[in-house]
Every structure is written in structure tokens, then in C-alpha cells.
Design an enzyme around this catalytic site. Structure first.
Site, PDB file in Angstrom:
ATOM      1  N   ASP A   1       0.770  -1.232   0.000  1.00  0.00           N
ATOM      2  CA  ASP A   1       0.000   0.000   0.000  1.00  0.00           C
ATOM      3  C   ASP A   1       0.812   1.300   0.000  1.00  0.00           C
ATOM      4  O   ASP A   1       1.125   1.840  -1.044  1.00  0.00           O
ATOM      5  CB  ASP A   1      -0.977   0.001   1.188  1.00  0.00           C
ATOM      6  CG  ASP A   1      -1.957  -1.161   1.134  1.00  0.00           C
ATOM      7  OD1 ASP A   1      -1.566  -2.238   0.657  1.00  0.00           O
ATOM      8  OD2 ASP A   1      -3.103  -1.003   1.550  1.00  0.00           O
TER       9      ASP A   1
ATOM     10  N   GLU B   1      -3.988  -7.575  12.836  1.00  0.00           N
ATOM     11  CA  GLU B   1      -3.502  -7.310  11.478  1.00  0.00           C
ATOM     12  C   GLU B   1      -2.023  -6.926  11.476  1.00  0.00           C
ATOM     13  O   GLU B   1      -1.259  -7.334  10.604  1.00  0.00           O
ATOM     14  CB  GLU B   1      -4.335  -6.177  10.872  1.00  0.00           C
ATOM     15  CG  GLU B   1      -3.966  -5.812   9.451  1.00  0.00           C
ATOM     16  CD  GLU B   1      -4.795  -4.658   8.920  1.00  0.00           C
ATOM     17  OE1 GLU B   1      -4.780  -4.437   7.690  1.00  0.00           O
ATOM     18  OE2 GLU B   1      -5.458  -3.962   9.719  1.00  0.00           O
TER      19      GLU B   1
END
Length: 468
Positions: A211, A438
Site C-alpha cells: 500500500d 492485522e
């Protein structure tokens, strides 16, 4: 099931307490229990149609990163998921691989995020719904394939899969070489970077899976991305192996693998002596900042826009982090390469990548360490600890510790230390919160981001079992 778990992973034999074994069992159970069967159509955009159209309806049997927050298939996540699933039940892994490869189109493209049908689309922000045909995702399915093919013998089920899947794998491999190639031979560039020069401190590269990891500040055709080059080296190796198993001519894959693992060529294209590590190359300046301003194109205007204080030029990107490690974590470096020693130095440096909880995604010395990408986007791959890449680091340290070379003992010591740190922190965070997360904070080790995240964070089971 407990007996089967014991036979697969041998955790008690490695000295783990019953509570730690239960933690590993919960991680595996949530990973496998999170597998789902989905059916529907993605919305895709390509050069063939002026507006998004529905992809042909298709089923997908896949694991998911998080049943509550990300209840759908992600291409690059699934390759990591299958590393664990294949250890538990190879049949499940072969089935998932078959479903994913059935999603390939005639050009060889697989949509990277599977948002199948209107119900799934209702839970996804509009800007992420449409999948663009030029956009790739790391071909991590080759990670799972390499593991399934390790050992020299393949089950009848596996051979049957390979015979049916071989044309699709060829087409997928060729798609990468035809659409993600760079300007120079054996270089690669992620397509689909955001080219907005005002909105982002550093334009994102969602297609890489990383990302907001710092890339060249000004996206251009001149870019060379070292992580994608390494993924293609892995893909070439696996395609060579598959050809040998099927009796096919794998000469072109073997030649590509030799070229992509040529350390001298790799160093020439991607080694930055100034950084002391491997790096992307592109039109770049580090002298950028988010400042109050007004973008006349926006209504209402954002409070912060990017200001470039020094013009960019073609150069290596000065970001030390996960991308710098790819020639190491995908085992492309020769075990006697001095560059391996340099990377191990960076790895253990607490002022750069090392923490008591795992390897941080971006060095503390990087100008973009923990920097927001916009006023609304907190850092994502700019410092936090991610378990999928830490698994690859641990695995690489273990494997280099088994190879003859001047860094063998160093790799072994780092392997033991990093493995202990990862297991201790994830178990501690699980005991405190009840979840796998995460990502993990590089300063405190605390879980953060999405939870429960029993996707690739469940790879801690393989770290515990030393299954590499």
C-alpha cells in the site's frame, strides 16, 4: 483433531506449554474455519470497455484475512494463507488454488480482490470496488505451490491439479512479463500507482500489496521495483519445477530464473550504496511534505496538500525496509554475498529494523517512518510489524543458516532471536486481548489495525513449528 495437530506440528516436542499449544490451535482453527465459498461477479475495468462491467460469475473457495472485517478473497493474502493450510490439509490447498486460477481471464489476469456480488460490494468503499485489468498483485500462489512441490514427490492429486492448471499458470506468468515489465531487460514495474501529485505524501502502490510503502515520489515509466523482480524470480523457479514434473519444456523459465537470480545483475539494477541496501529506482525526491494548502480540484478542498521542495531526479529510493529485504527473504542472494552481510546488519540494528517484537516494515531512519500519507491516512506499511513478511524473514534466516557461507552462524543467531521475539509477543498479545491482529506496534508490540485477523498472522503456527 488434537492428535492430528500434534502429528503435524510437534509443538510439545519443541517445549511449548499447553497454553501455548492451545494458542496455536486457535490460530489454525480460525484460519481453516474462516475458509468460505463465495459466488458472484467482480466489477472490472479494462482497455476493452469504457465503463466497468461485470466479470463472468464464478465460485471461489478461499480463506479470508478476517471474517468480520475482510470477508472476501485477496490474491496476495491467499498465497500466505495456503502455506499454513497446506500443512494441515493439502487437499484444501489444491482446491483453493484451482478456484483462484479459474478466475483468470484470456489475457492472463486475475482480479486481486474478489468482491463477488452486490452483497459483498455493499461492504467495500466505492473507490476499491472496481478492479483494473492492468493491475497486478504479488503472485504469492507460487509460494504455496513451491511448498506443495517441495520434497521431490507430488501426490496423484497434485499431479492432476498441475496438468489441468499448467496452461493457466503459463498464461498468468506471461501476463506479468507482458504487462508489468520495465524499460530494461529483466526489470519490473508495478502498474496502477496513484499518480496524484497533490494528495499523497508518497503516491500509493496498492498493487504491490504494500500500500503506502515509500516508492519513487513521482511515478513514471522509469521505475524499477525490486520486490516484483524477486516475485518473478520465484515464479520462474516454480514454473521450472512444474515443467520437470510434467515432462514439459521449461527452458525459458529456467533461463529467466538464472537471469533474475544473477546477483551481479541484481546489484547493478537495485543496489544503492548510499542506502547500503537494495532499493527501487525512479523519479524521486525525499524533500516533500504535507502542508496546509488548497487543491482547486477538490470540493471542499483538503486541509493538507503535498509540497515538493526539491525537484525529483532519477535515482534509487532512499527507503530501508521490507522492500530492501526481498532479495534476502525470497532467497535470491548467494550465501557468500557481502550484500547478505550488509542486510543482516540492518536487520539487527534497533535504530533501523529490529524491535523486541519483530522486524518493523520501515526503518526508523527513513524520512517517511510513521508519517501519514494524507491528513486522513495513518501510516500502514511505514513502521508497524507485519507477520507475513516476518515469517519470510524467519524462514530465510533459517535457510541461510543451513547453507555454507560466511554468514551461516550469524543467520542462525538472528533466527533464534527473532523467532523467540515473534512467538513471545503474539502469544502475549493474544492472552491480553483474545485476538490475533492485522499488525503490531513497533514501539510496544501491541496489536493494532483489524482484529480478529486470523489470516496471515496465523503463520505464527509455522514459526512455532519451525516448518519452513
Amino acid at each position: 483433531m488434537e492428535e492430528r495437530f500434534r502429528e503435524r506440528f510437534h509443538l510439545e516436542e519443541k517445549g511449548f506449554m499447553s497454553e501455548q499449544v492451545s494458542f496455536a490451535q486457535a490460530a489454525l482453527s480460525n484460519m481453516v474455519g474462516g475458509m468460505g465459498y463465495f459466488y458472484g461477479s467482480s466489477l472490472v475495468q479494462s482497455r476493452h470497455n469504457p465503463e466497468p462491467v461485470a466479470y463472468p460469475p464464478a465460485p471461489l473457495h478461499t480463506a479470508v484475512p478476517s471474517r468480520s472485517f475482510f470477508p472476501r478473497g485477496f490474491l496476495w493474502d491467499e498465497g500466505f494463507h495456503l502455506l499454513l493450510i497446506a500443512r494441515w490439509d493439502p487437499t484444501l490447498a489444491w482446491q483453493s488454488l484451482a478456484h483462484w486460477l479459474d478466475l483468470i481471464n484470456a489475457d492472463g489476469w486475475i482480479p486481486r480482490e474478489q468482491i463477488l456480488g452486490p452483497e459483498a460490494r455493499s461492504k467495500v468503499p466505492a473507490e476499491f470496488v472496481v478492479q483494473w485489468e492492468e493491475n497486478a498483485n504479488p503472485p504469492t500462489l507460487f509460494l504455496a505451490l513451491r511448498q506443495l512441490l517441495t520434497g521431490g514427490t507430488v501426490s496423484a492429486e497434485g499431479l492432476q491439479f498441475l496438468r489441468g492448471a499448467f496452461p493457466r499458470l503459463q498464461t498468468w506468468y506471461d501476463w506479468f512479463n507482458n504487462t508489468q515489465n520495465g524499460l530494461l531487460p529483466y526489470t519490473y514495474r508495478w502498474r496502477g500507482r496513484d499518480r496524484d501529485t497533490l494528495r499523497f505524501l508518497n503516491p500509493k502502490t496498492l498493487t504491490s500489496g504494500l500500500d503506502d510503502y515509500p516508492r519513487a515520489s513521482h511515478p513514471s515509466d522509469d521505475e524499477r521495483h525490486v520486490d516484483l523482480r524477486c516475485w518473478m524470480a520465484l515464479a520462474s523457479e516454480v514454473m521450472t519445477t512444474i515443467c520437470e514434473l510434467l515432462g514439459e519444456d521449461g527452458g525459458r523459465y529456467k533461463a529467466s530464473h538464472m537471469a533474475l537470480t544473477d546477483n551481479s545483475r541484481l546489484d547493478k539494477l537495485h543496489w544503492s550504496e548510499r542506502l547500503g541496501a537494495y532499493a527501487d529506482y525512479g523519479n524521486h525526491t525525499q524533500n516533500v511534505a504535507l502542508t496546509p494548502g488548497q487543491d482547486p480540484r477538490s470540493v471542499p478542498p483538503p486541509r493538507l496538500i503535498r509540497v515538493v521542495r526539491k525537484p525529483p531526479k532519477l535515482q534509487f529510493v532512499g527507503a530501508l525496509g521490507y522492500v530492501s529485504l526481498f532479495p534476502f527473504i525470497l532467497e535470491i542472494l548467494s550465501p557468500d554475498s557481502p550484500k547478505l552481510g550488509r542486510l543482516l546488519d540492518h536487520l539487527r540494528d534497533a535504530d533501523r529494523l529490529w524491535t523486541p517484537y519483530g522486524i518493523r516494515s520501515l526503518s526508523k531512519s527513513s524520512p517517511l517512518f510513521l508519517q501519514r500519507n494524507t491528513e486522513h491516512d495513518p501510516p500502514y506499511w511505514r513502521g508497524p510489524i507485519w507477520i507475513n513478511i516476518n515469517y519470510l524473514v524467519v524462514r530465510a534466516l533459517y535457510r541461510y543458516s543451513q547453507m555454507e557461507g560466511p554468514y551461516r552462524e550469524r543467520a542462525l543467531g538472528l533466527y533464534r532471536e527473532l523467532r523467540t521475539n515473534l512467538i513471545s509477543n503474539l502469544y502475549r498479545q493474544y492472552k491480553e486481548s483474545g485476538f490475533l491482529w492485522e499488525q503490531y506496534n513497533d514501539q510496544t508490540g501491541r496489536g493494532q489495525g483489524c482484529h480478529p485477523f486470523t489470516g496471515w498472522s496465523s503463520l505464527i503456527v509455522l514459526v512455532m513449528a519451525e516448518e519452513f
